[in-house]
Every structure is written in C-alpha cells, then in structure tokens.
Write a protein that holds these residues in place. Structure first.
Motif, short mmCIF file in Angstrom:
data_model
loop_
_atom_site.label_atom_id
_atom_site.label_comp_id
_atom_site.label_asym_id
_atom_site.label_seq_id
_atom_site.Cartn_x
_atom_site.Cartn_y
_atom_site.Cartn_z
N GLN A 173 0.80 -1.19 0.18
CA GLN A 173 0.20 -0.04 -0.01
C GLN A 173 0.75 1.21 0.09
O GLN A 173 0.23 2.44 -0.22
CB GLN A 173 -0.88 -0.03 1.33
N PHE A 174 2.23 1.07 0.17
CA PHE A 174 3.00 2.18 0.06
C PHE A 174 4.28 1.92 -0.70
O PHE A 174 4.51 0.72 -1.15
CB PHE A 174 3.70 2.49 1.39
N GLU A 175 4.97 3.04 -1.00
CA GLU A 175 6.07 2.91 -2.11
C GLU A 175 7.21 2.15 -1.42
O GLU A 175 7.44 2.66 -0.29
CB GLU A 175 6.42 4.34 -2.64
N ILE A 176 7.89 1.24 -2.09
CA ILE A 176 9.04 0.61 -1.41
C ILE A 176 10.48 1.01 -2.45
O ILE A 176 10.60 0.68 -3.49
CB ILE A 176 8.74 -0.77 -1.31
N PRO A 177 11.21 1.69 -1.68
CA PRO A 177 12.42 1.84 -2.32
C PRO A 177 13.63 0.53 -2.13
O PRO A 177 13.49 -0.05 -1.09
CB PRO A 177 13.27 3.09 -1.72
N LEU A 178 14.09 0.38 -3.23
CA LEU A 178 15.30 -0.98 -3.02
C LEU A 178 16.71 -0.25 -3.48
O LEU A 178 16.89 0.45 -4.76
CB LEU A 178 14.83 -2.06 -3.93
N GLN A 179 17.58 -0.46 -2.60
CA GLN A 179 18.67 0.25 -2.78
C GLN A 179 20.03 -0.72 -2.52
O GLN A 179 19.90 -1.58 -1.78
CB GLN A 179 19.12 1.38 -1.92
N ALA A 180 21.09 -0.70 -3.49
CA ALA A 180 22.27 -1.60 -3.15
C ALA A 180 23.13 -0.34 -2.71
O ALA A 180 23.57 0.61 -3.36
CB ALA A 180 22.58 -2.12 -4.59
N ALA A 181 23.98 -0.93 -1.68
CA ALA A 181 25.02 -0.03 -1.16
C ALA A 181 26.19 -0.50 -0.89
O ALA A 181 26.25 -1.63 -0.52
CB ALA A 181 24.46 0.89 0.18
#
Length: 599
Positions: free
Chosen positions: A526-534
């Motif tokens: 129901q909400f935006e999900i950021p996926l990040q590689a760090a």
C-alpha cells in the motif's frame, strides 16, 4: 576365523553415474551374497533419497565369500559416492581398504572425478585396478578408454578389465583381479588391538553403530574397549559384518571389516577416525585418523509458514544424529527472526540436507542464499574467518578480505575449449595448464575463487559443452583481492540475509541486477518501497516498487478542483504514516535472487 591371507578389502570409486552401484549389485549376485529374489537395483543404497536421485550419498559396505582355485576368500566391498561434494566419504572409505576398482565409463572415458578419486587412492596407498564398464553399449570404445587411463593416470592399458555391470559380462575377470592384484591386509592378530572407526550411523533401536577396520589384534563381544580420541571406555555388546544384512559374529581379527555396538547413545560420542583399543592393554600407537570434513558452503535456515523455531531445532538435532558432516548454530535476523546458520560440504550436500529436513521432520524452511567462508585481516594484525557477510566488521578497521581459492580440473571435448575458457575467465578463473587426454578430449586446469563457481558454473559448463564437460575442484587456500560488502536496503532498512561479498569491479553491475530481480519478486504494498544497493554509505543502484493506489476521487465529480486536491492530500498523508509503520513482506524466492544465474 578367516586366514588373513584370504581376506581382500577393496572399494569401488568412479566419476558420478559410471556404474559403481550397479557393479556392486553384480558382484554380490555373482558371489551369492544375495538371492535373485532379494536383489534389487542399487542394493546398497538404503536411503529413499539415494534411490530417487540415482546417486550414492553415504558409502556402504558388504562382505562376501568367494571361492577361487579351491580356496574361499572373504571379500569386503565398499561402494562409495561419486559426487565432488562427498569427496570426504571416499577418502574415509579408502583408509579401510587395500585396493580399489577404478571404474571408467566406456562411452565417456576418463572424467574429472575419475582423476580426483585415482589420486585419493594413491594417497591411501591402495592398489588401483582400472575397470572399463558399460562395454555392452553401442558406441562403446573400451580400448581407447584404457589408453586414456594409461595416458592420464599412468596405469597400464593392458591391465584394464572390460566389463558390463548391467549384463554381468566380465564379472569373473573382476573377481580374479581382486584376488590376484589386491594385496591381503597387513596386521598381526596376536598384537595389541588397534581398530579404525571409518564411519558411524545412528540406529533408533540399537544406538550408534560404529563401522570399523581392525588393523591389529582381535575384538570380541564382552571386551572392555577404550576410544582413544574421546578417552571413554565401553563394553562391546555386539560385533558383526554386513552380508549385506548385518550379522553378528564371535569376533573380528586383524584385516577384517565389520561393525561394533557398545551402548553408545548419540553420534556425538563417536569420533570418526578414532582408534579403538582394549582398555586393559591399550596401544601406545593410535592410528592417525582423519582430518574433520571441511564445510565450504554456508547458508541460514529459518522457520517457514506453520513452523516454529523449537520444531526446526528438533529437526536439526534428529538429522545430525545420522549425518554429522554438516554443522548448525543459532542465528537471528531482523527480517526473519531466529534460525540456524548451517555449514555444508557443497551445494548438493546442502540440497540433500534441506530435502531430508522437510521430508523426515515435516518442517517448512525459508533458506537464504549460500555463501562461502572468507578470511578477514584487520589492521591490528588479527586474522579470522567469517561465514556470512553480516559478520564482516566495519571496513575502516579491515586491512584485507581474503576469498577461498580452488584448483579445478575441467575435462571437455576439444571443440569446446574456447567456450570453456570464455566462461572460466568471466568467473575470474586463472588458466594454469592445458593437457590433451586424446585427440578429441582436453583437460584444462584453472585457479578459481570458490564463490564464483560454487553456484551455477557446473550447469553453465554442461551447457557450453553440450553435456560432455565435467569438473572437479579442491580447495587450495585463501587469497586477498578487492572485495567489498554489498548491502541491500529494502524500504531504507538493510536486510542482512540479502547482503553479499563481491569483487569491487563487479559490485555496481551485481547490485543493479540484484535489485532489478528483487523488484520482480517482492509484491507491491500500500506504500512505495525503495530498493537500494549500497557499498558502505554509497548507494550504487536504486529501484522503486510503486504503491497500490486507490482512486479516492472516483465519487467526486463536479464542483471546484480543490475538493479533489483535498482528498488526494489526505490519501498522501495516510500513505506517509503507513510507510513509517509498514513492514515489507519478502517472499522466499527473493532471498534466492542473490543467486541470479545471469550474473
């Protein structure tokens, strides 16, 4: 009690699927160890999984009486696994043998594991008898295979025996070679007792069954014995042999192979490679024993839907009683809760343990991607091993990360050399040597980082060689390189189970591929999900999983635009609150995205 001159202890070793278990069946049938009514395919493979997969996982044994030239010989046979993951099972079995039948498929010729097993037999000082199997197949070329064995291993081509384990052709020649070419065991039945425990298994009704080879002396029921490694004393309740069913005997003397029972409750109380001696007359020359099996692949098992952590712990304890070659210890993850960090000998071993846990204990498992052991050297000189990227300390105190290296022999048709070289160099392989086994077959030797080949190198090799390529590897040590920890952040939170250690030059590419794959596996919320590689504090790749959006303005028609704007702003505020408290549900297959074969 058989005369030591008429005992032969031998094993069958070969590359996977070259016919070891079938040859064992024919030998037992020919010697009358089993009747035609009792005989079934893979007679010595007693695990359901072995029969379904068509492979041997645990070494098995059988004693047979065979009459040759008027004399009756006691032949002790050990059937061994062929897969590279069970290399240690082969080495343990060979310590109880004086000779080996080195089986070679008459169609496929010498393969990578054939070479590895031949060297194991040489290290164990066993007499090697080359046996060319499957000569009944159309297209078989046994003479060429015998010449290949001579070229690669230095075993005379004229000494090779041609046989078909399926039809029984040439089996009498195999028996003749065993009796004439395998030396009788050395040992003195009158000396102090020294018996080697080369394997053990747990029986729910009888306790631990220790499989032994008696080197010197004699052991019988009622003896009080000392287990040298553990220092414990036990009373022998039974000694026996496998024919192939267990049969109790009066005693076992020097040169014989059998089993003993001594009221041992758990397999943890038995040390494989230990020396058994008499408690009232102990030997001062215990046998050298074995190196413990070295776990090379590690992954985390967490309880899945419908399974609790205590149930999973009980399943591990139960399985470990029968197979102590894997390790497990408690671990925890913010995303998955409390689970177990497990060590395995290889990927096939890992799959078999997972399958047995789910079958035998009816548990559901969430499994993380497998990793290998790394060696870390800190700036203060401290050196230690880590089994998971999450154990890596702050990089500011790390001087270097060393990865495990392996030396691999890859055998393939000559026309596939270019493709195999390309595949291997992509995996950071270092080409060491090229050797032509015959005009049409080549063996390339490489040095690889273990982490680059452990997952899908073998599958890719089969693909580029049209199924004819084989590989075998052995660990050669650790080497420092430009390695970094790649963290994966889901909704701003690092998920340790998705972290990987990668080469710096590949990190950005690997991170982008990984989060692109994760985006496909994680459902929309129901909400935006950021996926990040760090890497450290630097974000090297990002993807966003869009939120579900309900049309809150559907019933708002007509009137001023501010009415719609007011509803949209209210929805936006609700989404923001939801994001702060919302937990992202990550499915099992997302954890395996780390193993994307496209990498």
């Amino acid at each position: 009690m058989p005369d030591i001159r008429f005992i032969r202890n031998f094993a069958i070793v070969a590359h996977i699927d070259h016919g070891k278990s079938t040859l064992a069946d024919r030998l037992m049938e020919h010697a009358g160890a089993v009747t035609a009514r009792e005989l079934r395919a893979q007679m010595l493979d007693d695990m359901d999984l072995e029969r379904e997969m068509g492979i041997t996982i645990k070494a098995n044994r059988c004693s047979m009486n065979y009459t040759y030239n008027g004399d009756t010989y006691l032949l002790n046979l050990l059937d061994t696994p062929g897969h590279v993951d069970f290399h240690y099972e082969v080495s343990r079995a060979l310590a109880a043998c004086d000779g080996v039948l080195l089986l070679v498929d008459a169609l496929q010729g010498v393969q990578a594991q054939t070479v590895a097993n031949a060297y194991l037999a040489l290290d164990a000082a066993c007499e090697i008898i080359p046996v060319i199997n499957k000569i009944d197949l159309p297209g078989a070329h046994p003479e060429d295979c015998a010449l290949e064995v001579e070229h690669v291993l230095g075993l005379a081509a004229e000494d090779a025996i041609f046989t078909s384990a399926k039809t029984g052709q040439g089996i009498a020649d195999v028996y003749k070679a065993i009796i004439e070419r395998v030396p009788p065991p050395k040992g003195d039945p009158a000396a102090q007792l020294r018996a080697l425990i080369y394997d053990a298994k747990n029986d729910v009704h009888r306790g631990v069954i220790s499989h032994i080879r008696v080197m010197d002396g004699r052991v019988k029921r009622g003896d009080k014995v000392l287990f040298c490694a553990t220092g414990t004393e036990r009373i022998i309740t039974e000694v026996g042999k496998y024919f192939p069913k267990p049969k109790a005997v009066e005693s076992l003397a020097a040169g014989e192979v059998g089993y003993l029972l001594a009221s041992i409750k758990t397999i943890a109380d038995v040390s494989i490679g230990d020396t058994v001696t008499l408690a009232n007359d102990p030997t001062d020359r215990p046998l050298p024993g074995y190196q413990p099996p070295q776990q090379m692949v590690f992954c985390d098992f967490f309880p899945g839907p419908g399974t609790e952590t205590p149930e999973l712990r009980e399943a591990f304890e139960k399985l470990w009683l029968n197979d102590s070659s894997f390790t497990y210890e408690t671990t925890s993850s913010d995303a998955l809760g409390i689970g177990f960090r497990c060590g395995f000998l290889g990927l096939l071993h890992m799959k078999i343990i997972q399958e047995r846990l789910e079958r035998e204990s009816d548990v559901n498992i969430v499994q993380t991607a497998p990793t290998v052991t790394y060696e870390v050297k800190e700036k203060n000189g401290k050196v230690y091993h880590i089994e998971s990227p999450s154990e890596l300390p702050d990089m500011s105190i790390v001087e270097e990360i060393r990865e495990p290296m392996c030396r691999a022999n890859v055998i393939m048709p000559a026309e596939s050399v270019g493709d195999v070289l390309k595949l291997s160099l992509e995996r950071r392989g270092l080409h060491k040597k090229t050797e032509y086994l015959s005009p049409t077959r080549v063996m390339l030797t490489f040095e690889f980082p273990l982490g680059e080949i452990i997952y899908d190198y073998y599958d890719k090799l089969k693909s580029v060689t049209r199924g004819y390529g084989t590989a075998d590897y052995e660990i050669s040590g650790f080497r420092a390189d430009k390695l970094v920890k790649l963290d994966i952040l889901v909704n701003g939170m690092a998920v340790d189970a998705l972290s990987v250690i990668v080469h710096k030059d590949k990190a950005q590419y690997r991170g982008r591929r990984l989060i692109t794959r994760l985006k496909k596996e994680i459902d929309r919320h129901q909400f935006e999900i950021p996926l990040q590689a760090a890497i450290g504090g630097k974000i090297v790749a990002r993807e966003t999983i869009a939120a579900f959006r309900k049309d809150v303005t559907a019933k708002c028609y007509g009137g001023d635009i501010t009415r719609k704007r007011k509803l949209l702003e209210k929805q936006k505020e609700g989404k923001k609150r939801m994001k702060q408290v919302g937990m992202v549900a990550i499915p099992q297959k997302a954890f395996m995205a780390v193993l994307d074969p496209g990498d």
